[in-house]
Design an enzyme around this catalytic site. Structure first.
Site, PDB file in Angstrom:
ATOM      1  N   ARG A   1     -39.120 -25.604 -18.003  1.00  0.00           N
ATOM      2  CA  ARG A   1     -38.237 -24.468 -17.794  1.00  0.00           C
ATOM      3  C   ARG A   1     -36.846 -24.840 -18.275  1.00  0.00           C
ATOM      4  O   ARG A   1     -36.416 -25.970 -18.091  1.00  0.00           O
ATOM      5  CB  ARG A   1     -38.189 -24.145 -16.297  1.00  0.00           C
ATOM      6  CG  ARG A   1     -38.690 -22.771 -15.975  1.00  0.00           C
ATOM      7  CD  ARG A   1     -38.821 -22.564 -14.521  1.00  0.00           C
ATOM      8  NE  ARG A   1     -37.556 -22.448 -13.824  1.00  0.00           N
ATOM      9  CZ  ARG A   1     -37.435 -22.074 -12.554  1.00  0.00           C
ATOM     10  NH1 ARG A   1     -38.510 -21.773 -11.859  1.00  0.00           N
ATOM     11  NH2 ARG A   1     -36.266 -21.999 -11.984  1.00  0.00           N
TER      12      ARG A   1
ATOM     13  N   ARG B   1     -41.791 -30.913 -13.868  1.00  0.00           N
ATOM     14  CA  ARG B   1     -42.481 -29.612 -13.821  1.00  0.00           C
ATOM     15  C   ARG B   1     -42.728 -29.057 -15.230  1.00  0.00           C
ATOM     16  O   ARG B   1     -41.853 -29.088 -16.088  1.00  0.00           O
ATOM     17  CB  ARG B   1     -41.626 -28.602 -13.032  1.00  0.00           C
ATOM     18  CG  ARG B   1     -42.197 -27.201 -13.056  1.00  0.00           C
ATOM     19  CD  ARG B   1     -41.670 -26.353 -11.965  1.00  0.00           C
ATOM     20  NE  ARG B   1     -40.278 -25.957 -12.138  1.00  0.00           N
ATOM     21  CZ  ARG B   1     -39.627 -25.203 -11.262  1.00  0.00           C
ATOM     22  NH1 ARG B   1     -40.225 -24.785 -10.170  1.00  0.00           N
ATOM     23  NH2 ARG B   1     -38.374 -24.880 -11.478  1.00  0.00           N
TER      24      ARG B   1
ATOM     25  N   LYS C   1     -42.860 -23.634  -3.651  1.00  0.00           N
ATOM     26  CA  LYS C   1     -43.068 -22.226  -3.262  1.00  0.00           C
ATOM     27  C   LYS C   1     -44.021 -21.524  -4.224  1.00  0.00           C
ATOM     28  O   LYS C   1     -44.942 -20.839  -3.802  1.00  0.00           O
ATOM     29  CB  LYS C   1     -41.734 -21.451  -3.231  1.00  0.00           C
ATOM     30  CG  LYS C   1     -40.725 -21.978  -2.245  1.00  0.00           C
ATOM     31  CD  LYS C   1     -39.508 -21.064  -2.162  1.00  0.00           C
ATOM     32  CE  LYS C   1     -38.680 -20.997  -3.423  1.00  0.00           C
ATOM     33  NZ  LYS C   1     -37.992 -22.253  -3.777  1.00  0.00           N
TER      34      LYS C   1
ATOM     35  N   ARG D   1     -28.433 -26.308  -8.465  1.00  0.00           N
ATOM     36  CA  ARG D   1     -29.284 -25.420  -7.657  1.00  0.00           C
ATOM     37  C   ARG D   1     -29.453 -25.963  -6.239  1.00  0.00           C
ATOM     38  O   ARG D   1     -29.511 -25.210  -5.272  1.00  0.00           O
ATOM     39  CB  ARG D   1     -30.647 -25.226  -8.340  1.00  0.00           C
ATOM     40  CG  ARG D   1     -30.613 -24.060  -9.330  1.00  0.00           C
ATOM     41  CD  ARG D   1     -31.419 -24.328 -10.569  1.00  0.00           C
ATOM     42  NE  ARG D   1     -32.836 -24.412 -10.330  1.00  0.00           N
ATOM     43  CZ  ARG D   1     -33.685 -25.104 -11.103  1.00  0.00           C
ATOM     44  NH1 ARG D   1     -33.248 -25.762 -12.144  1.00  0.00           N
ATOM     45  NH2 ARG D   1     -34.951 -25.102 -10.835  1.00  0.00           N
TER      46      ARG D   1
ATOM     47  N   ARG E   1     -32.205 -15.292  -0.774  1.00  0.00           N
ATOM     48  CA  ARG E   1     -31.563 -16.588  -1.001  1.00  0.00           C
ATOM     49  C   ARG E   1     -30.172 -16.626  -0.388  1.00  0.00           C
ATOM     50  O   ARG E   1     -29.495 -17.643  -0.490  1.00  0.00           O
ATOM     51  CB  ARG E   1     -31.432 -16.818  -2.507  1.00  0.00           C
ATOM     52  CG  ARG E   1     -32.462 -17.779  -3.093  1.00  0.00           C
ATOM     53  CD  ARG E   1     -32.190 -17.826  -4.578  1.00  0.00           C
ATOM     54  NE  ARG E   1     -32.682 -18.969  -5.262  1.00  0.00           N
ATOM     55  CZ  ARG E   1     -33.831 -19.022  -5.914  1.00  0.00           C
ATOM     56  NH1 ARG E   1     -34.664 -18.025  -5.882  1.00  0.00           N
ATOM     57  NH2 ARG E   1     -34.138 -20.090  -6.599  1.00  0.00           N
TER      58      ARG E   1
HETATM   59  P1  AMP Z   1     -36.538 -19.550  -9.173  1.00  0.00           P
HETATM   60  O1  AMP Z   1     -37.581 -19.226 -10.187  1.00  0.00           O
HETATM   61  O2  AMP Z   1     -36.821 -18.958  -7.820  1.00  0.00           O
HETATM   62  O3  AMP Z   1     -36.234 -21.028  -9.110  1.00  0.00           O
HETATM   63  O4  AMP Z   1     -35.192 -18.823  -9.657  1.00  0.00           O
HETATM   64  C1  AMP Z   1     -34.578 -19.192 -10.898  1.00  0.00           C
HETATM   65  C2  AMP Z   1     -33.145 -18.689 -10.927  1.00  0.00           C
HETATM   66  O5  AMP Z   1     -33.125 -17.248 -10.826  1.00  0.00           O
HETATM   67  C3  AMP Z   1     -32.266 -19.154  -9.773  1.00  0.00           C
HETATM   68  O6  AMP Z   1     -31.693 -20.442 -10.003  1.00  0.00           O
HETATM   69  C4  AMP Z   1     -31.198 -18.047  -9.752  1.00  0.00           C
HETATM   70  O7  AMP Z   1     -30.271 -18.210 -10.794  1.00  0.00           O
HETATM   71  C5  AMP Z   1     -32.016 -16.798 -10.060  1.00  0.00           C
HETATM   72  N1  AMP Z   1     -32.537 -16.173  -8.823  1.00  0.00           N
HETATM   73  C6  AMP Z   1     -33.847 -16.065  -8.445  1.00  0.00           C
HETATM   74  N2  AMP Z   1     -33.962 -15.448  -7.255  1.00  0.00           N
HETATM   75  C7  AMP Z   1     -32.695 -15.173  -6.856  1.00  0.00           C
HETATM   76  C8  AMP Z   1     -32.149 -14.567  -5.681  1.00  0.00           C
HETATM   77  N3  AMP Z   1     -32.924 -14.129  -4.677  1.00  0.00           N
HETATM   78  N4  AMP Z   1     -30.788 -14.451  -5.607  1.00  0.00           N
HETATM   79  C9  AMP Z   1     -29.993 -14.861  -6.607  1.00  0.00           C
HETATM   80  N5  AMP Z   1     -30.436 -15.460  -7.719  1.00  0.00           N
HETATM   81  C10 AMP Z   1     -31.780 -15.626  -7.862  1.00  0.00           C
END
Ligand code: AMP
Length: 206
Positions: free
Chosen positions: A153, A122, A13, A164, A88
């Site tokens: 990360r 990554r 994404k 996740r 999400r």
């Molecule tokens: P990402 O960078 O999109 O992989 O998000 C990293 C982490 O941020 C996720 O594993 C969640 O813990 C939190 N997070 C990001 N976006 C959301 C969302 N829309 N709802 C809930 N938690 C989120």
């Protein structure tokens, strides 16, 4: 053009969003990046969410809905935006409907085992968020944009990745049916090069 990028962690994404941002000049809005920035700056929000994120769980709907609501009010979103990592949950999607009109939901389809392999490779730039992968050709651990040393990360450990993916299957995958019913969903096979995925998406958008 108001887009949602839907797909498991590691489906690409963020990489796709950065390319679309360059082509269409609309901002990529990533709740994950906003939350990580808060963690880096040690804000009260950052302190509250750090452990949740490290464990691979979801931050509360209330927090992320508020973040998005405020962010979409900013002037750079006037001509469109891409939501990366939001919504999400079905609750987040319902809340979004109250303050945003979505044009298309791009669903990035990928196998779970591929995701684990990809996310373990990554690497990100801590300065400009450039993202690459040790499995890609000509990988180097120096950021080609700003020269910083790339990092992993903190939540890209195998344990957190598997959690996740579990959370994705339970809470986020129902959004596929949700947006299909609303005739907004378009799926793309993401077991392909970033270049090909980008070109397929652009064809659809044009
Ligand atoms: P990402 O960078 O999109 O992989 O998000 C990293 C982490 O941020 C996720 O594993 C969640 O813990 C939190 N997070 C990001 N976006 C959301 C969302 N829309 N709802 C809930 N938690 C989120």
């Amino acid at each position: 053009m108001n887009l949602i990028l839907l797909g498991a962690p590691g489906s690409g994404k963020g990489t796709l969003a950065k390319r679309l941002q360059e082509k269409y000049s609309i901002p990529q809005i990533s709740t994950g990046e906003i939350l990580r920035d808060n963690i880096k700056r040690e804000t009260p929000l950052g302190k509250k969410v750090k452990e949740i994120i490290d464990r691979g769980e979801l931050v509360s709907d209330e927090i992320v809905i508020e973040i998005i609501k405020q962010r979409l009010n900013e002037s750079d979103c006037k001509n469109g935006y891409m939501l990366d990592g939001f919504p999400r949950t079905v609750e987040q999607a319902k809340a979004l409907e109250e303050f945003a009109k979505i044009t298309l939901v791009i669903n990035l389809e990928i196998d779970n085992e591929k995701v684990v392999e990809r996310l373990l490779g990554r690497r990100l730039c801590p300065i400009c968020n450039y993202s690459t992968n040790t499995h890609w050709e000509n990988y180097s651990d120096i950021c080609p944009k700003c020269g910083a040393t790339l990092v992993k990360r903190e939540d890209d450990t195998e344990e957190s990745i598997r959690e996740r993916l579990n959370v994705y299957d339970k809470k986020t995958a129902p959004l596929i049916a949700y947006y299909k019913e609303r005739n907004l969903l378009k799926g793309f096979n993401c077991d392909d090069t970033p270049e090909n995925i980008f070109n397929n998406v652009v064809k659809e958008l044009n």
